[in-house]
Design an enzyme around this catalytic site. Structure first.
Site, PDB file in Angstrom:
ATOM      1  N   HIS A   1      42.916  32.691  29.831  1.00 34.27           N
ATOM      2  CA  HIS A   1      41.965  33.802  29.611  1.00 34.27           C
ATOM      3  C   HIS A   1      41.202  33.396  30.526  1.00 34.27           C
ATOM      4  O   HIS A   1      40.371  32.905  28.794  1.00 34.27           O
ATOM      5  CB  HIS A   1      42.261  34.597  28.223  1.00 34.27           C
TER       6      HIS A   1
ATOM      7  N   HIS B   1      37.177  34.574  32.727  1.00 33.28           N
ATOM      8  CA  HIS B   1      36.590  34.937  33.416  1.00 33.28           C
ATOM      9  C   HIS B   1      35.651  34.053  34.478  1.00 33.28           C
ATOM     10  O   HIS B   1      34.615  33.997  33.242  1.00 33.28           O
ATOM     11  CB  HIS B   1      35.974  36.712  33.120  1.00 33.28           C
TER      12      HIS B   1
ATOM     13  N   TYR C   1      39.639  40.732  38.585  1.00 29.40           N
ATOM     14  CA  TYR C   1      39.209  42.597  38.724  1.00 29.40           C
ATOM     15  C   TYR C   1      38.110  42.573  39.519  1.00 29.40           C
ATOM     16  O   TYR C   1      38.088  43.502  39.834  1.00 29.40           O
ATOM     17  CB  TYR C   1      39.039  42.940  37.303  1.00 29.40           C
TER      18      TYR C   1
ATOM     19  N   HIS D   1      44.061  45.512  33.527  1.00 28.46           N
ATOM     20  CA  HIS D   1      42.536  44.960  32.631  1.00 28.46           C
ATOM     21  C   HIS D   1      43.017  45.594  31.124  1.00 28.46           C
ATOM     22  O   HIS D   1      42.872  44.954  30.234  1.00 28.46           O
ATOM     23  CB  HIS D   1      41.776  46.036  33.066  1.00 28.46           C
TER      24      HIS D   1
ATOM     25  N   ARG E   1      42.274  51.377  28.657  1.00 20.99           N
ATOM     26  CA  ARG E   1      41.014  52.219  28.796  1.00 20.99           C
ATOM     27  C   ARG E   1      40.794  52.694  30.757  1.00 20.99           C
ATOM     28  O   ARG E   1      40.244  53.406  30.810  1.00 20.99           O
ATOM     29  CB  ARG E   1      39.461  51.302  28.082  1.00 20.99           C
TER      30      ARG E   1
ATOM     31  N   GLU F   1      41.888  44.368  21.310  1.00 20.56           N
ATOM     32  CA  GLU F   1      40.203  43.716  21.308  1.00 20.56           C
ATOM     33  C   GLU F   1      38.749  44.671  20.209  1.00 20.56           C
ATOM     34  O   GLU F   1      38.680  43.311  19.820  1.00 20.56           O
ATOM     35  CB  GLU F   1      38.961  43.341  23.016  1.00 20.56           C
TER      36      GLU F   1
ATOM     37  N   HIS G   1      43.592  38.659  22.926  1.00 24.10           N
ATOM     38  CA  HIS G   1      43.222  38.696  22.191  1.00 24.10           C
ATOM     39  C   HIS G   1      43.873  40.081  20.600  1.00 24.10           C
ATOM     40  O   HIS G   1      43.740  38.847  19.880  1.00 24.10           O
ATOM     41  CB  HIS G   1      41.312  39.639  22.481  1.00 24.10           C
TER      42      HIS G   1
ATOM     43  N   ASP H   1      37.512  32.821  27.711  1.00 23.45           N
ATOM     44  CA  ASP H   1      37.475  34.024  28.097  1.00 23.45           C
ATOM     45  C   ASP H   1      36.490  33.972  28.199  1.00 23.45           C
ATOM     46  O   ASP H   1      35.786  34.066  29.705  1.00 23.45           O
ATOM     47  CB  ASP H   1      37.374  35.119  27.097  1.00 23.45           C
TER      48      ASP H   1
HETATM   49 ZN   LIG Z   1      39.271  39.083  29.391  1.00 22.44          ZN
END
Ligand SMILES: [Zn+2]
Length: 450
Positions: free
Chosen positions: A68, A70, A129, A211, A214, A241, A275, A326
């Site tokens: 994971h 970003h 994203y 995602h 939410r 998370e 998470h 992450d």
């Molecule tokens: Zn993440």
């Protein structure tokens, strides 16, 4: 032949490992690993180094998987650690996202993926994203940002599972606004149309992501899950998370986020929930029953004060665990691995929940499986991805074969990695990235533009 003098890539290669971790609690001495094309063809412990073999001194592991990531969060390192919450951190993160273009995203990701290669990471799952230009305007190539990531990984020479992420809302029943417009395709249908324009290539696999509950509503969750199921590709999702996420989901839908995902068909054996810090006992049973995995990101979770995930309870329930860097607070899979056990110790006041070998398995075999690659063990037939940890430096000097696994997991760091092999190709040798050279300079240059 020393690693440094060897040209890349070779279609056949022989490596000689001083010690190799072939599974279990100990390492094998003097192991020859033979490769043809991208795959391992032979593993011979106790063999003499053949003439012409590339020497890997120290302990060689299967390549590490960073499940994971970003990439652009690397721009926040050192800049977001003062008081604040997950939500104030997110504001800083949005400010970086606002400024990225396909070119600056490419330059940053190339350097970050190269940092990962130096840390022994051979496969990364990029949870992607940031799709569109300002205001949500599509780029002429609707996948300009995804292709920037793919090009960056190709140049850094590691495997990329591009987890193209559906992101539609700013929160439950709240439209996307501000920089979030760059994340949204407007609908799951338009997300699917765009992602269908991307193709797998050698070392590139296209996967899907939701995602979070939410940012994606139940009908869209079902649509993304159906898309991933039809193609048999990995599906990843941020799950529980934050306590606030659980609370908002319960208030709106009367269910936990895990239950909501399950109703959309999003929990399967191809799913990795990222998470899982605030899963209920029922959620854990649900994930286990569906064969769904969980990716823990301990260095991020502790940096953001998110809490300690139920790692041992998930493992005991039969949930495969993997690891991710992450937010890139650090990029160090050995640090992530030991954190799983050490956080569990702090939470319980007892030691010995995970063995060193189990923790290495999280960083290798279960990780690559979560990304859809057939690697993760040093055995014939697998993809030829290797990571070598030096035992000659002050940190690990004096390590014996009997204790090498524990020493590497509990005391090793990313900077102890000396060699990284991806698909038989030597990518990092003697702590140098053979294609990119000065990775620190590449990072400095990319970060300066932001
Ligand atoms: Zn993440």
């Amino acid at each position: 032949v020393t690693a440094q003098s060897t040209a890349v890539p070779a279609t056949t290669a022989q490596y000689w490992c001083e010690w190799a971790w072939l599974g279990g609690d100990e390492v094998a001495a003097s192991t020859v690993v033979e490769m043809a094309g991208e795959r391992i063809t032979g593993v011979r412990p106790g063999a003499a180094a053949p003439h012409g073999a590339i020497t890997l001194p120290g302990v060689t592991l299967p390549g590490l998987a960073n499940v994971h990531s970003h990439a652009f969060h690397r721009a926040l390192r050192g800049r977001t650690h003062r008081p604040g919450s997950f939500w104030t951190w997110r504001e800083r993160m949005y400010a970086v996202a606002e400024r990225l273009t396909p070119d600056s995203y490419h330059a940053l990701a190339r350097a970050v993926f190269a940092e990962m290669a130096l840390a022994g990471i051979t496969a990364v799952g990029e949870f992607h994203y940031l799709h569109h230009a300002e205001g949500g305007r599509p780029y002429p190539d609707r996948n300009a940002m995804g292709r920037a990531l793919a090009a960056a990984a190709a140049e850094a020479r590691l495997r990329l599972t591009l987890l193209d992420t559906c992101y539609l809302y700013g929160g439950i029943d709240r439209p996307a606004e501000g920089v979030q417009l760059r994340f949204s395709d407007g609908s799951a249908g338009r997300w699917a149309e765009r992602v269908a324009l991307l193709d797998d290539r050698p070392r590139l696999r296209i996967g899907a992501a939701v995602h979070s509950v939410r940012a994606v509503d139940p009908p869209a969750i079902a649509e993304v899950a159906g898309w991933a199921a039809a193609r048999g590709v990995p599906l990843h999702v941020h799950l529980s998370e934050q306590p606030a996420e659980n609370g908002a989901c319960a208030a709106r839908y009367g269910r936990t986020p895990a239950e909501l995902l399950d109703r959309g068909g999003a929990l399967t054996e191809r799913t990795t929930a990222v998470h899982g810090t605030h899963l209920t006992p029922d959620d854990r049973g649900l994930l286990a029953g569906r064969g769904c995995g969980v990716c823990l990101c301990p260095t991020t979770e502790r940096d953001l004060a998110d809490g300690i995930g139920p790692a041992a309870a998930l493992r005991d329930a039969g949930v495969p665990l993997s690891l991710g860097s992450d937010s890139q607070a650090v990029i160090d899979m050995l640090e992530e691995a030991r954190a799983v056990e050490l956080d569990e110790r702090l939470a319980t006041g007892t030691r010995g929940h995970f063995t060193g070998a189990e923790l290495l398995g999280l960083a290798t075999a279960t990780g690559v499986r979560a990304l859809g690659w057939d690697a993760g063990r040093i055995e014939p037939g697998r993809l030829a991805d290797l990571t070598t940890v030096d035992l000659g430096g002050v940190r690990l000097a004096g390590t014996t074969a009997e204790h090498a696994v524990d020493a590497v997991v509990f005391a090793g760091t990313a900077t102890d990695v000396t060699h990284t092999v991806v698909g038989g190709e030597l990518v990092v040798a003697d702590r140098r990235h053979l294609r990119i050279g000065d990775v620190a300079a590449a990072l400095r240059a990319a970060l300066a533009t932001l």
